[in-house]
Design an enzyme around this catalytic site. Structure first.
Site, PDB file in Angstrom:
ATOM      1  N   HIS A 114       7.913 -63.996  47.962  1.00 57.20           N
ATOM      2  CA  HIS A 114       7.832 -63.705  46.527  1.00 57.20           C
ATOM      3  C   HIS A 114       6.895 -64.617  45.750  1.00 57.20           C
ATOM      4  O   HIS A 114       6.643 -64.391  44.574  1.00 57.20           O
ATOM      5  CB  HIS A 114       9.224 -63.736  45.893  1.00 57.20           C
ATOM      6  CG  HIS A 114       9.746 -65.125  45.695  1.00 57.20           C
ATOM      7  ND1 HIS A 114      10.303 -65.856  46.700  1.00 57.20           N
ATOM      8  CD2 HIS A 114       9.770 -65.932  44.603  1.00 57.20           C
ATOM      9  CE1 HIS A 114      10.665 -67.038  46.256  1.00 57.20           C
ATOM     10  NE2 HIS A 114      10.346 -67.114  44.987  1.00 57.20           N
TER      11      HIS A 114
HETATM   12  C1  UD1 Z   1      11.434 -67.445  39.754  1.00 50.76           C
HETATM   13  C2  UD1 Z   1      11.073 -68.916  39.775  1.00 50.76           C
HETATM   14  C3  UD1 Z   1      10.953 -69.397  41.215  1.00 50.76           C
HETATM   15  C4  UD1 Z   1      12.178 -69.048  42.027  1.00 50.76           C
HETATM   16  C5  UD1 Z   1      12.444 -67.557  41.911  1.00 50.76           C
HETATM   17  C6  UD1 Z   1      13.666 -67.138  42.671  1.00 50.76           C
HETATM   18  C7  UD1 Z   1       9.669 -69.670  37.879  1.00 50.76           C
HETATM   19  C8  UD1 Z   1       8.314 -70.113  37.479  1.00 50.76           C
HETATM   20  N1  UD1 Z   1       9.802 -69.182  39.123  1.00 50.76           N
HETATM   21  O1  UD1 Z   1      10.336 -66.750  40.313  1.00 50.76           O
HETATM   22  O2  UD1 Z   1      10.793 -70.803  41.214  1.00 50.76           O
HETATM   23  O3  UD1 Z   1      11.954 -69.380  43.388  1.00 50.76           O
HETATM   24  O4  UD1 Z   1      12.604 -67.239  40.518  1.00 50.76           O
HETATM   25  O5  UD1 Z   1      13.743 -65.753  42.801  1.00 50.76           O
HETATM   26  O6  UD1 Z   1      10.591 -69.771  37.095  1.00 50.76           O
HETATM   27  N2  UD1 Z   1      11.883 -59.249  38.159  1.00 50.76           N
HETATM   28  C9  UD1 Z   1      12.695 -58.129  38.099  1.00 50.76           C
HETATM   29  N3  UD1 Z   1      14.036 -58.314  37.931  1.00 50.76           N
HETATM   30  C10 UD1 Z   1      14.603 -59.545  37.811  1.00 50.76           C
HETATM   31  C11 UD1 Z   1      13.769 -60.658  37.863  1.00 50.76           C
HETATM   32  C12 UD1 Z   1      12.418 -60.513  38.044  1.00 50.76           C
HETATM   33  O7  UD1 Z   1      12.232 -57.019  38.211  1.00 50.76           O
HETATM   34  O8  UD1 Z   1      15.840 -59.628  37.661  1.00 50.76           O
HETATM   35  C13 UD1 Z   1      10.430 -59.083  38.410  1.00 50.76           C
HETATM   36  C14 UD1 Z   1       9.606 -58.916  37.166  1.00 50.76           C
HETATM   37  O9  UD1 Z   1       8.569 -58.045  37.464  1.00 50.76           O
HETATM   38  C15 UD1 Z   1       9.041 -60.315  36.949  1.00 50.76           C
HETATM   39  C16 UD1 Z   1       8.863 -60.786  38.367  1.00 50.76           C
HETATM   40  O10 UD1 Z   1       9.944 -60.218  39.097  1.00 50.76           O
HETATM   41  O11 UD1 Z   1       7.875 -60.336  36.210  1.00 50.76           O
HETATM   42  C17 UD1 Z   1       8.887 -62.288  38.506  1.00 50.76           C
HETATM   43  O12 UD1 Z   1      10.092 -62.812  37.953  1.00 50.76           O
HETATM   44  P1  UD1 Z   1      10.089 -64.311  37.341  1.00 50.76           P
HETATM   45  O13 UD1 Z   1      11.456 -64.672  36.917  1.00 50.76           O
HETATM   46  O14 UD1 Z   1       9.012 -64.453  36.334  1.00 50.76           O
HETATM   47  O15 UD1 Z   1       9.659 -65.215  38.557  1.00 50.76           O
HETATM   48  P2  UD1 Z   1      10.143 -65.189  40.074  1.00 50.76           P
HETATM   49  O16 UD1 Z   1       8.995 -64.765  40.900  1.00 50.76           O
HETATM   50  O17 UD1 Z   1      11.433 -64.474  40.246  1.00 50.76           O
END
Ligand code: UD1
Length: 350
Positions: A202
């Site tokens: 991821h």
């Molecule tokens: C975040 C953390 C990372 C951690 C990871 C665990 C930061 C900078 N990164 O990364 O350190 O290892 O969480 O999973 O805070 N999305 C969904 N549903 C959700 C959550 C996310 O669809 O419930 C999708 C969205 O498109 C979003 C993308 O995932 O833009 C990324 O989510 P985000 O929380 O920004 O960062 P992670 O990659 O999950």
């Protein structure tokens, strides 16, 4: 004493579980969920499966660019901290939720404690690296999981504020392993015990460049056993945007797993292939060989003890590294013995 925990992303819910349990009868505990993760499988199931009380507040910030996401949390948290006025704000790990809460707390002069302090990748391309460095330097109490983390904090002049508590993820992992063993959880569908790999990908450095993501998927597809690919929403979104088929060769795409099912799936697998921080450590604690698709790791002990190998620039070596001979058994406990959360609460009370 009132401790206020701020969480928002999946790994933080796992770390919150043992802390919430350890505060019972020792301190008042308020839980704030920023809403960074909001899907049922990325958030709700962790609260229900791990017996975490429902959050007292949920900011519901959702996804967004880093600045916008962090800024929205900061504004919302400031108001909550002013209303609750806790004795400690406790922040977890290295996500944008961690940094937002750290900034909100120090600006209101509320004592700030950082759980999982002192981890370093020394890779400034990772958003998590700035989040953890900035949070450590803002904190009044640094709760370090390992001796290596204590060393990093001392080298940065933060030794006097540091306490070695052990790793709270070890607490929850050991407890969950016992529960899973007692109730014989089913395996992911279509695979046999000991004859499959578990994979998660991821991190932006692996997912955001279509060519690199394509190479990683090719390498997983070519492995000698089925690969259960637990697809984070970010991976699914980007793969479909790049028109990249994930389900091919050895790969079996599956939704993210709830924590007990994840522990069960890893425990029974032949190996883990990941870019997650927590999963590297969980694989080690369950004594399953791990291959990490990153140039470095914060959990260096897993590599030093022979249970984790890093593959990054030369993805052609992934197949041979994953299919390597089993590592040597070890009795080492670099992450503690499963009682870190009690040490955390003791340090806060002190
Ligand atoms: C975040 C953390 C990372 C951690 C990871 C665990 C930061 C900078 N990164 O990364 O350190 O290892 O969480 O999973 O805070 N999305 C969904 N549903 C959700 C959550 C996310 O669809 O419930 C999708 C969205 O498109 C979003 C993308 O995932 O833009 C990324 O989510 P985000 O929380 O920004 O960062 P992670 O990659 O999950």
């Amino acid at each position: 004493m009132r401790i206020l925990s701020v969480v928002g992303a999946r790994p933080q819910f796992v770390k919150l579980a043992p802390i919430a349990a350890a505060t019972v009868g020792r301190a008042d505990h308020t839980i704030v969920h920023t809403g960074q993760h909001y899907d049922e499988l990325m958030s709700d199931v962790f609260f229900s499966d791990l017996g975490i009380p429902q959050p007292d507040f949920n900011l519901g910030v959702g996804s967004g660019k880093h600045g916008q996401q962090t800024g929205t949390m900061l504004a919302g948290l400031e108001q909550i901290f002013e209303d609750v006025r806790p004795d400690w704000v406790l922040v977890y790990g290295d996500t944008n939720s961690t940094l937002a809460a750290a900034l909100a707390a120090v600006k209101l002069h509320i004592p700030l404690a950082h759980l999982e302090a002192g981890l370093r990748s020394f890779n400034r391309r990772m958003p998590e690296e700035h989040n953890r460095v900035l949070t450590d330097h803002a904190s009044d109490l640094l709760l370090a999981p390992t001796e290596v983390a204590v060393g990093h904090l001392s080298a940065e002049g933060l030794g006097a504020r540091t306490v070695l508590v052990g790793d709270v993820m070890t607490d929850v992992l050991f407890k969950t392993r016992s529960l899973v063993q007692a109730r014989s959880e089913p395996l992911p569908s279509g695979v046999e015990a000991g004859r499959y790999y578990v994979s998660t990908i991821h991190r932006p450095d692996n997912t955001d460049d279509p060519e690199r993501l394509g190479q990683i998927i090719e390498s997983l597809a070519a492995l000698d056993r089925p690969v259960v690919l637990l697809a984070h929403p970010r991976l699914r979104d980007l793969a479909s945007r790049y028109d990249l088929e994930l389900e091919r060769g050895s790969i079996r795409v599956a939704a993210p797993l709830a924590y007990p099912q994840l522990v069960n799936a890893v425990m029974n697998s032949a190996g883990v292939i990941t870019d997650s921080g927590g999963l590297q450590k969980e694989a080690f604690l369950l004594r399953v060989p791990c291959t990490t698709i990153r140039p470095e790791t914060e959990w260096v002990e897993t590599v030093q003890l022979g249970w984790n190998e890093l593959v990054s620039s030369d993805l052609t070596s992934l197949t041979s590294v994953v299919q390597r001979a089993a590592p040597q058994q070890t009795e080492a406990t670099p992450y503690g013995t499963g009682h870190a959360a009690q040490h955390v609460v003791t340090a806060l009370l002190r």
